[in-house]
Scaffold this active site. Structure first.
Site: not given
Ligand code: INI
Length: 160
Positions: A58, A60, A83, A88, A90, A129
């Site tokens: 997400s 990107e 997501v 964390t 993140h 969802r």
């Molecule tokens: N990307 C998601 O779309 N959903 C998530 O839950 C997620 N988690 O939890 O880490 C996630 N991480 C990857 C992120 O979007 C990038 O692709 C990565 O950080 C590279 O830039």
């Protein structure tokens, strides 16, 4: 009586849609994509009128959405992702970065960019969802068509 301007769900033959979908949590996002494509089809869009772009996660989504928006070949862009909160920070960084980026693309490029990125606590909420209770992808298709028509109507009314 006040004049009201509202987008209509009328299929226009020349409508073009871009979809950006994240592969992360693919079991969910592939269902959002299916729902979205079905929603567009039901409202009269031909398959050739839809371009799908896949990105790793997400985070990107905004960059790819910006490329589509800047090309001026699309009436709206639909962003699909999922997501899921972990242990964390993140989650916040990815979810907030994605949402802020999508809003920025929409305002900068003056095109509807529909936010159908699930930000949920767990896999169960995501599944609800993505088809079990509702499908955010299908809803996003309808929102995109309405907003595309609203922008057309506003530009016709206001010029520019
Ligand atoms: N990307 C998601 O779309 N959903 C998530 O839950 C997620 N988690 O939890 O880490 C996630 N991480 C990857 C992120 O979007 C990038 O692709 C990565 O950080 C590279 O830039």
């Amino acid at each position: 009586m006040a004049r009201t301007i509202e987008g209509q769900l009328v299929p226009r033959a020349d409508l073009k849609m871009g979809i950006v979908v994240a592969r992360f949590n693919d079991a969910i996002t592939s269902r959002l994509l299916e729902g979205c494509l079905e929603g567009l089809r039901r409202h009269g869009l031909a398959e050739e009128a839809v371009t799908v772009v896949k990105v790793p996660g997400s985070f990107e989504i905004p960059l790819a959405a910006r490329e589509l928006a800047a090309s001026q070949r699309f009436d709206a862009i639909i962003c699909l992702g999922c997501v899921i909160r972990g242990d964390t920070r993140h989650f916040e960084l990815v979810a907030d970065g994605c949402a802020a980026g999508i809003r920025q693309v929409s305002l900068e490029c003056r095109i509807p960019v529909i936010f159908a990125v699930l930000t949920v606590e767990n896999a169960e909420q995501a599944a609800d969802r993505a088809g079990l209770k509702t499908n955010r992808g299908r809803e996003a298709a309808v929102e995109a068509i309405e907003m595309a028509d609203l922008m057309r109507a506003l530009r016709e009314e206001l010029g520019g």
